[in-house]
Design a protein around this motif. Structure first.
Motif, PDB file in Angstrom:
ATOM      1  N   SER A 162      -7.578  -5.522   8.794  1.00  8.35           N
ATOM      2  CA  SER A 162      -6.307  -4.846   8.580  1.00  8.35           C
ATOM      3  C   SER A 162      -5.215  -5.436   9.455  1.00  8.35           C
ATOM      4  O   SER A 162      -4.050  -5.376   9.130  1.00  8.35           O
ATOM      5  N   TYR A 189       0.800  -1.223   0.000  1.00 11.02           N
ATOM      6  CA  TYR A 189       0.000   0.000   0.000  1.00 11.02           C
ATOM      7  C   TYR A 189       0.836   1.278   0.000  1.00 11.02           C
ATOM      8  O   TYR A 189       0.386   2.312  -0.504  1.00 11.02           O
ATOM      9  N   ALA A 245     -11.853  -0.193   3.742  1.00 11.84           N
ATOM     10  CA  ALA A 245     -12.790  -1.310   3.789  1.00 11.84           C
ATOM     11  C   ALA A 245     -12.220  -2.453   4.615  1.00 11.84           C
ATOM     12  O   ALA A 245     -12.940  -3.125   5.362  1.00 11.84           O
ATOM     13  N   LEU A 246     -10.912  -2.697   4.492  1.00 13.72           N
ATOM     14  CA  LEU A 246     -10.283  -3.741   5.292  1.00 13.72           C
ATOM     15  C   LEU A 246     -10.372  -3.422   6.780  1.00 13.72           C
ATOM     16  O   LEU A 246     -10.661  -4.286   7.600  1.00 13.72           O
ATOM     17  N   ASP A 300      -5.722  -3.216  -7.979  1.00 16.52           N
ATOM     18  CA  ASP A 300      -6.645  -4.256  -7.525  1.00 16.52           C
ATOM     19  C   ASP A 300      -6.533  -4.531  -6.027  1.00 16.52           C
ATOM     20  O   ASP A 300      -7.285  -5.360  -5.496  1.00 16.52           O
ATOM     21  N   LEU A 301      -5.602  -3.875  -5.344  1.00 15.48           N
ATOM     22  CA  LEU A 301      -5.510  -4.036  -3.887  1.00 15.48           C
ATOM     23  C   LEU A 301      -6.823  -3.605  -3.242  1.00 15.48           C
ATOM     24  O   LEU A 301      -7.426  -2.598  -3.651  1.00 15.48           O
ATOM     25  N   PRO A 302      -7.295  -4.327  -2.234  1.00 14.65           N
ATOM     26  CA  PRO A 302      -8.529  -3.935  -1.550  1.00 14.65           C
ATOM     27  C   PRO A 302      -8.394  -2.544  -0.941  1.00 14.65           C
ATOM     28  O   PRO A 302      -7.313  -2.129  -0.532  1.00 14.65           O
ATOM     29  N   ASN A 303      -9.504  -1.836  -0.898  1.00 11.09           N
ATOM     30  CA  ASN A 303      -9.511  -0.523  -0.263  1.00 11.09           C
ATOM     31  C   ASN A 303      -9.140  -0.665   1.203  1.00 11.09           C
ATOM     32  O   ASN A 303      -9.744  -1.443   1.933  1.00 11.09           O
ATOM     33  N   MET A 347      -3.768 -10.589  -8.751  1.00 10.56           N
ATOM     34  CA  MET A 347      -4.067  -9.211  -9.138  1.00 10.56           C
ATOM     35  C   MET A 347      -3.428  -8.880 -10.481  1.00 10.56           C
ATOM     36  O   MET A 347      -2.349  -9.364 -10.805  1.00 10.56           O
TER      37      MET A 347
END
Length: 228
Positions: free
Chosen positions: A206, A130, A199-200, A193-196, A188
């Motif tokens: 997380s 990230y 949202a995690l 395409d990494l998850p938000n 990916m």
């Protein structure tokens, strides 16, 4: 090179292109297509990493659409336990998710077993994914504990992390970045395409609460050390 040594590593010559018939002009159009399809699938099957469009274009005619060939292959594999997926800028054979439990139950060795990471290594990898490019020193500040050279080396050995550009900070340490293998291993196409991350966190995935905070002195000269 000895007479018995395989030529797989030999440099490609113009003669190779002459000997390998890409165009198949002696065949009707429909038969050419049916010959190009298994060629493309064979290359993807044989490779242990995603195969790019440029690579696949070497085994088909100049005017052949690799994308349309892939679409037809995907359709043909619809009822098979494996599929073609687009990951890390190329295509790769993957077992369908619903057969994962079956494969694990068999205890059979797989062709590309994923590296087993510790919980902390997984957290560090997520942070790099990230926040890249990011130095080891900055990672240590984020986690409130030293991210050791061994941790970074483990991620490098697994093929997930590589050295990125040098940081403009004192000592100009190398930063850490993820690799194409990272994208491939986690299914990916791009880092987009990494998850938000929010949202995690909202889903409690997380893992920040799992980091065991240990005393860490920000004055430690970690930023001056390159990635091991």
């Amino acid at each position: 090179m000895s007479a018995t040594q395989p030529r797989s590593n030999a440099k490609k010559t113009p003669q190779d292109d002459v000997l390998f018939d890409r165009e198949l002009e002696d065949l009707p159009a429909a038969l050419r297509w049916r010959e190009w399809m298994p060629r493309v699938e064979a290359v993807i099957f044989a490779c242990d990493q995603p195969v790019s469009r440029e690579t696949l274009a070497r085994v088909v005619g100049r005017n052949c659409s690799v994308d349309l060939l892939i679409d037809d292959l995907i359709e043909e594999l619809r009822d098979r336990p494996y599929e073609l997926v687009s990951v890390a800028g190329g295509w790769q054979h993957r077992t369908r998710v619903r057969f994962g439990e079956t494969i694990r139950a068999s205890s059979a060795p797989t062709r590309s077993a994923a590296a087993v990471l510790s919980e902390f290594e997984a957290m560090v990898l997520m942070a790099i994914g990230y926040l890249q490019p990011i130095t080891r020193g900055d990672l240590s500040k984020i986690f409130g504990k030293e991210v050791s050279r061994d941790t970074i080396a483990s991620l490098r050995d697994a093929g997930f992390v590589a050295s990125g550009p040098r940081s403009p900070t004192p000592g100009a340490p190398y930063s850490c970045v993820t690799t194409k293998h990272f994208l491939s291993a986690f299914g990916m196409e791009t880092l987009g395409d990494l998850p938000n991350i929010e949202a995690l966190e909202n889903a409690g995935l997380s893992g920040r609460e799992t980091i065991a905070a240990e005393p860490f002195d920000p004055a430690d000269d970690l930023d001056g050390e390159a990635v091991a």
